[in-house]
Design a protein around this motif. Structure first.
Motif, PDB file in Angstrom:
ATOM      1  N   SER A   1       5.797   2.216   6.500  1.00  0.00           N
ATOM      2  CA  SER A   1       7.112   2.246   5.850  1.00  0.00           C
ATOM      3  C   SER A   1       8.239   2.275   6.896  1.00  0.00           C
ATOM      4  O   SER A   1       7.993   2.360   8.108  1.00  0.00           O
ATOM      5  CB  SER A   1       7.204   3.473   4.947  1.00  0.00           C
ATOM      6  OG  SER A   1       6.943   4.639   5.693  1.00  0.00           O
TER       7      SER A   1
ATOM      8  N   ILE B   1       8.463  -0.651   2.729  1.00  0.00           N
ATOM      9  CA  ILE B   1       8.753  -1.970   3.319  1.00  0.00           C
ATOM     10  C   ILE B   1       7.440  -2.675   3.682  1.00  0.00           C
ATOM     11  O   ILE B   1       7.333  -3.903   3.599  1.00  0.00           O
ATOM     12  CB  ILE B   1       9.704  -1.851   4.545  1.00  0.00           C
ATOM     13  CG1 ILE B   1      10.167  -3.227   4.999  1.00  0.00           C
ATOM     14  CG2 ILE B   1       9.065  -1.094   5.677  1.00  0.00           C
ATOM     15  CD1 ILE B   1      11.192  -3.206   6.135  1.00  0.00           C
TER      16      ILE B   1
ATOM     17  N   ILE C   1      14.030  -3.126  -3.512  1.00  0.00           N
ATOM     18  CA  ILE C   1      14.270  -1.690  -3.346  1.00  0.00           C
ATOM     19  C   ILE C   1      15.766  -1.457  -3.135  1.00  0.00           C
ATOM     20  O   ILE C   1      16.349  -1.936  -2.149  1.00  0.00           O
ATOM     21  CB  ILE C   1      13.481  -1.096  -2.154  1.00  0.00           C
ATOM     22  CG1 ILE C   1      11.963  -1.346  -2.328  1.00  0.00           C
ATOM     23  CG2 ILE C   1      13.758   0.408  -2.012  1.00  0.00           C
ATOM     24  CD1 ILE C   1      11.099  -0.838  -1.169  1.00  0.00           C
TER      25      ILE C   1
ATOM     26  N   THR D   1      16.433  12.099   3.980  1.00  0.00           N
ATOM     27  CA  THR D   1      15.227  11.260   3.952  1.00  0.00           C
ATOM     28  C   THR D   1      13.991  12.103   3.649  1.00  0.00           C
ATOM     29  O   THR D   1      13.123  11.696   2.860  1.00  0.00           O
ATOM     30  CB  THR D   1      15.062  10.523   5.303  1.00  0.00           C
ATOM     31  OG1 THR D   1      16.225   9.724   5.525  1.00  0.00           O
ATOM     32  CG2 THR D   1      13.835   9.639   5.309  1.00  0.00           C
TER      33      THR D   1
ATOM     34  N   TYR E   1      15.381   0.431  13.105  1.00  0.00           N
ATOM     35  CA  TYR E   1      15.553   1.021  11.768  1.00  0.00           C
ATOM     36  C   TYR E   1      16.610   0.230  10.991  1.00  0.00           C
ATOM     37  O   TYR E   1      16.380  -0.181   9.852  1.00  0.00           O
ATOM     38  CB  TYR E   1      15.960   2.492  11.915  1.00  0.00           C
ATOM     39  CG  TYR E   1      16.081   3.233  10.600  1.00  0.00           C
ATOM     40  CD1 TYR E   1      14.998   3.924  10.056  1.00  0.00           C
ATOM     41  CD2 TYR E   1      17.285   3.243   9.890  1.00  0.00           C
ATOM     42  CE1 TYR E   1      15.107   4.597   8.844  1.00  0.00           C
ATOM     43  CE2 TYR E   1      17.405   3.907   8.678  1.00  0.00           C
ATOM     44  CZ  TYR E   1      16.320   4.586   8.167  1.00  0.00           C
ATOM     45  OH  TYR E   1      16.429   5.245   6.966  1.00  0.00           O
TER      46      TYR E   1
ATOM     47  N   ILE F   1      15.245  -5.221   4.083  1.00  0.00           N
ATOM     48  CA  ILE F   1      15.023  -4.747   2.697  1.00  0.00           C
ATOM     49  C   ILE F   1      16.205  -5.179   1.821  1.00  0.00           C
ATOM     50  O   ILE F   1      16.025  -5.635   0.691  1.00  0.00           O
ATOM     51  CB  ILE F   1      14.858  -3.209   2.657  1.00  0.00           C
ATOM     52  CG1 ILE F   1      13.645  -2.768   3.476  1.00  0.00           C
ATOM     53  CG2 ILE F   1      14.710  -2.723   1.210  1.00  0.00           C
ATOM     54  CD1 ILE F   1      13.521  -1.256   3.659  1.00  0.00           C
TER      55      ILE F   1
ATOM     56  N   SER G   1      12.507   7.476  -3.098  1.00  0.00           N
ATOM     57  CA  SER G   1      12.884   6.146  -2.596  1.00  0.00           C
ATOM     58  C   SER G   1      12.433   5.052  -3.554  1.00  0.00           C
ATOM     59  O   SER G   1      13.196   4.145  -3.879  1.00  0.00           O
ATOM     60  CB  SER G   1      12.246   5.882  -1.229  1.00  0.00           C
ATOM     61  OG  SER G   1      12.503   6.923  -0.341  1.00  0.00           O
TER      62      SER G   1
ATOM     63  N   HIS H   1       7.409  10.008  -1.207  1.00  0.00           N
ATOM     64  CA  HIS H   1       7.373   8.584  -0.854  1.00  0.00           C
ATOM     65  C   HIS H   1       6.164   8.215   0.002  1.00  0.00           C
ATOM     66  O   HIS H   1       5.784   7.051   0.047  1.00  0.00           O
ATOM     67  CB  HIS H   1       8.675   8.254  -0.122  1.00  0.00           C
ATOM     68  CG  HIS H   1       8.889   6.805   0.141  1.00  0.00           C
ATOM     69  ND1 HIS H   1       8.795   5.833  -0.834  1.00  0.00           N
ATOM     70  CD2 HIS H   1       9.195   6.130   1.300  1.00  0.00           C
ATOM     71  CE1 HIS H   1       9.044   4.644  -0.307  1.00  0.00           C
ATOM     72  NE2 HIS H   1       9.278   4.804   0.990  1.00  0.00           N
TER      73      HIS H   1
HETATM   74  O1  LIG Z   1      10.317   3.517   3.185  1.00  0.00           O
HETATM   75  C1  LIG Z   1      10.701   2.342   3.222  1.00  0.00           C
HETATM   76  O2  LIG Z   1      10.035   1.497   3.849  1.00  0.00           O
HETATM   77  C2  LIG Z   1      11.975   1.916   2.550  1.00  0.00           C
HETATM   78  C3  LIG Z   1      12.432   2.730   1.409  1.00  0.00           C
HETATM   79  C4  LIG Z   1      13.297   3.895   1.789  1.00  0.00           C
HETATM   80  O3  LIG Z   1      14.404   4.014   1.288  1.00  0.00           O
HETATM   81  C5  LIG Z   1      12.778   4.869   2.732  1.00  0.00           C
HETATM   82  C6  LIG Z   1      13.581   6.105   2.815  1.00  0.00           C
HETATM   83  O4  LIG Z   1      13.581   6.862   1.851  1.00  0.00           O
HETATM   84  O5  LIG Z   1      14.199   6.301   3.834  1.00  0.00           O
END
Ligand SMILES: O=C(O)CCC(=O)CC(=O)O
Length: 262
Positions: free
Chosen positions: A29, A96, A124, A149, A179, A186, A212, A238
């Motif tokens: 991710s 991702i 997303i 996050t 990043y 995305i 997320s 997540h």
């Molecule tokens: O985790 C990901 O690859 C993208 C989705 C996201 O928003 C991740 C996060 O919560 O920072």
């Protein structure tokens, strides 16, 4: 350490298991590197060729200047698998990584025989949300995003453990350029139509507390692919492969058996 020289980019990858086994590939991710799968790999059955890698701008892979496009991330992955002579893998992509999985299956079905779309979606968030995140990193650095996050990544009990600090550090130590580059990829991705055309065995995995890609969003995406399965992991955010590795691995192994990969 293994580095694949793909010409315009060098990607860090790792192989475990049986080099002649049926291939399973893991894609990480945003803000994580291939250690994301550290708790899953040892739980997998013997006889698999297990490949994981750092996408561009993350981990020990090259970090070219952004912004990146999803097409570039998919192409990197395609070339890595060609370089490693992988065909017919089960491709497990988280967030991702799950977008890369969808793009790869659409482009190169010869590489992918089954998909695991974990905590991901065809689209997303909204482009403005990603632009705001990029601006925030430019202004205040990635550290400023870290607390919010962690709330999306982990359910509350895990956030109170010492281990959470390690994952937080992983995020804040990713190159900011990488990043932000992936945020842009995305932002520009809507796989709703191409993913609707996919016909291959697919398992969706969601976390009940995912801030997320909430469960309904994951389900909506895997429902685009006829015959797909869906599994909800409770008490997980997540990245349930970190928070509930036992259930995550069991779910994955069940799917591998179903598709005849083990
Ligand atoms: O985790 C990901 O690859 C993208 C989705 C996201 O928003 C991740 C996060 O919560 O920072």
């Amino acid at each position: 350490m293994h580095i694949a020289d793909l010409g315009d980019i060098k990607l860090h990858y790792r192989e475990d298991g049986d080099p002649d086994g049926a291939p399973i590939v893991f894609a990480n991710s945003l803000g994580t590197d291939l250690r994301l799968w550290d708790k899953i790999v040892p739980r997998l059955p013997e006889g698999l060729r297990i490949i994981r890698f750092d996408k561009r701008g993350h981990g020990l892979s090259d970090c070219p200047p952004g912004p990146y496009s999803m097409g570039t991330l998919v192409r990197d992955t395609e070339r890595l698998l060609d370089h490693l002579q992988v065909k017919d893998c089960v491709f497990v992509g988280l967030s991702i990584g799950g977008m890369i999985a969808q793009g790869l299956a659409v482009k190169r079905l010869d590489l992918v025989r089954a998909l695991v779309l974990s905590n991901t979606a065809a689209k997303i968030g909204q482009p403005q949300m990603w632009q705001d995140r990029i601006e925030a990193v430019k202004q205040d650095g990635i550290e400023a995003l870290a607390d919010a996050t962690m709330e999306r990544w982990f359910a509350r009990p895990f956030r109170e453990t010492a281990e959470m600090t390690g994952w937080r550090n992983m995020m804040t130590r990713q190159p900011e350029e990488g990043y932000m580059g992936c945020c842009a990829a995305i932002a520009g991705t809507d796989f709703y139509t191409p993913t609707s055309g996919l016909r291959l065995p697919t398992l969706g995995i969601a976390g009940s507390d995912d801030g997320s890609t909430p469960p309904d969003l994951v389900r909506e995406t895997v429902d685009l692919i006829p015959g797909s399965k869906f599994h909800l992991i409770r008490r997980a955010g997540h990245i349930p492969c970190v928070e509930q590795p036992e259930e995550y691995a069991d779910t994955l192994i069940g799917f591998l058996k179903e598709v005849g990969h083990v």
